[in-house]
Design a protein around this motif. Structure first.
Motif, PDB file in Angstrom:
ATOM      1  N   ASP A 217      -0.549   8.203  12.868  1.00 57.07           N
ATOM      2  CA  ASP A 217       0.855   8.567  12.670  1.00 57.07           C
ATOM      3  C   ASP A 217       1.787   7.957  13.711  1.00 57.07           C
ATOM      4  O   ASP A 217       2.976   7.773  13.459  1.00 57.07           O
ATOM      5  N   GLN A 360      -2.284  -1.417   1.615  1.00 59.06           N
ATOM      6  CA  GLN A 360      -1.322  -0.308   1.620  1.00 59.06           C
ATOM      7  C   GLN A 360      -1.785   0.823   0.696  1.00 59.06           C
ATOM      8  O   GLN A 360      -1.645   2.005   1.030  1.00 59.06           O
ATOM      9  N   LYS A 364      -2.648   4.547   1.796  1.00 58.57           N
ATOM     10  CA  LYS A 364      -1.692   5.519   1.257  1.00 58.57           C
ATOM     11  C   LYS A 364      -0.406   5.523   2.087  1.00 58.57           C
ATOM     12  O   LYS A 364       0.185   6.559   2.369  1.00 58.57           O
ATOM     13  N   LYS A 365      -0.001   4.331   2.460  1.00 53.57           N
ATOM     14  CA  LYS A 365       1.225   4.184   3.242  1.00 53.57           C
ATOM     15  C   LYS A 365       1.902   2.881   2.858  1.00 53.57           C
ATOM     16  O   LYS A 365       1.275   1.825   2.818  1.00 53.57           O
TER      17      LYS A 365
END
Length: 377
Positions: A217, A360, A364-365
């Motif tokens: 994150d 990506q 999952k981003k």
């Protein structure tokens, strides 16, 4: 939660404080009490999750309750896939052990260097951190004995298997006492790892840090659409445009890494290459020079994506994308560690666009793809 809530002794807690560790990571909160209770442990955890300290701290506590080792009988064995990870685990161990009353000797042994100095240093070793091949070499020379191993740690089990060490691991397991504590960490729980889990572990405590399909994150990710022929100039632009103290650049091959270093040097930018064609001495020296800040740029292949802990590394640049989305996550995971923020920049050519979309999707981003048309470089 604090380290003081995990069942660690005052001596270990003092060592943690002196080593400048503030608060435990989730995997440490789960693993430390289980290891202290002498249970088998299975941890599914990516790099950067704090797993090394999660097993080293309780092991150090256990060793404080024993007399110092005075022979070649190894009480603690840590198996790792690469020489870099072996050195890192030994370094983390020594970072805590130097503050303890009872001296603890940790030794990293691996191939690519002379075996004789390692044989001489084994006497009195409490924690042996070894790559499988070199450990078997030492056993063949009767340099050590595994009959009294109390704790076996297999770190980055998926990497060990992917590098083709299954046969070596089986031979080592045959040399170990049946009654022992087993600790296994892996970034994934793929089928081959499950087989090893069933073979090694008895009613393990299962621990899961976030799987490596999720990116850290604290990492700000950027991507630029860059034609292959412009990647070199754009890389130099990025290096010169920011004030990053250290930059780790990833290339897809040994040849590409060497070429990048050569071109950077011709343009007045000092950089070092780090890959499998370098001798162990050269690789160790390159890492030391980079970590100490003497060289600002390190250009590496995916060999460096796992097992190397560079605290507060501010920037990773993917000069070329890796083959696997997992390797992408391991690469960018070199930054954004120890609670610090970090940045990851990917240079994506036309040929790599489809692969970048797959990365990506697996992460999952979404990472916005920026144009370089209005950038002067």
């Amino acid at each position: 939660m604090n380290f003081s809530d995990l069942g660690l002794s005052k001596q270990i807690l003092d060592a943690i404080k002196k080593a400048n560790y503030d608060s435990p990571y989730p995997i440490q909160i789960a693993a430390i009490p289980a290891i202290l209770q002498k249970k088998d442990v299975l941890g599914i955890a990516p790099t950067g999750s704090g797993k090394t300290a999660s097993y080293i701290l309780p092991i150090l506590q256990r060793l404080q309750e024993k007399e110092a080792n005075k022979g070649r009988m190894i009480p603690i064995l840590v198996l790792v896939p690469t020489r870099e990870l072996a050195s890192q685990v030994a370094e983390v161990t020594e970072n805590f052990a130097r503050f303890l009353n009872r001296p603890v000797k940790a030794l990293a042994v691996f191939g690519g260097v002379s075996i004789n100095p390692q044989m001489m240093k084994i006497y009195g070793t409490d924690i042996l951190v070894a790559t499988p091949g070199r450990l078997l070499d030492l056993l063949s020379k009767n340099a050590l004995n595994l009959n009294q191993v109390e704790i076996l740690v297999l770190d980055e089990a998926d990497k060990v298997l992917n590098m083709g060490f299954k046969e070596e691991v089986d031979l080592i397991l045959e040399r170990l006492p049946k009654k022992r504590q087993n600790i296994l960490f892996s970034a994934t729980s793929e089928e081959s790892v499950e087989g090893l889990i069933n073979e090694m572990l008895h009613e393990p405590v299962r621990i899961s840090a976030e799987p490596d399909t999720v990116s850290p994150d604290l990492i700000e990710q950027y991507a630029y659409r860059v034609p292959m022929e412009q990647k070199g100039p754009f890389l130099r632009y990025l290096i010169n445009s920011g004030d990053w103290s250290q930059i780790l650049v990833f290339a897809s091959s040994i040849r590409a890494a060497d070429n990048i270093v050569t071109k950077l040097g011709k343009n007045g930018i000092d950089a070092l290459a780090f890959h499998g064609d370098k001798s162990q001495g050269a690789r160790t020296e390159a890492l030391h020079t980079f970590k100490s800040g003497k060289t600002r740029i390190l250009v590496a292949t995916d060999l460096a994506a796992r097992g190397i802990d560079i605290k507060f590394l501010p920037l990773v640049i993917n000069y070329e994308l890796p083959r696997s989305p997992k390797d992408y996550v391991h690469r960018i995971g070199r930054t954004g560690r120890a609670g610090a923020t970090g940045e990851a920049i990917s240079l994506v050519s036309e040929e790599e666009l489809h692969h970048f979309k797959i990365i990506q999707k697996k992460m999952k981003k979404h990472v916005q793809l920026r144009s370089i048309d209005e950038i002067e470089f």
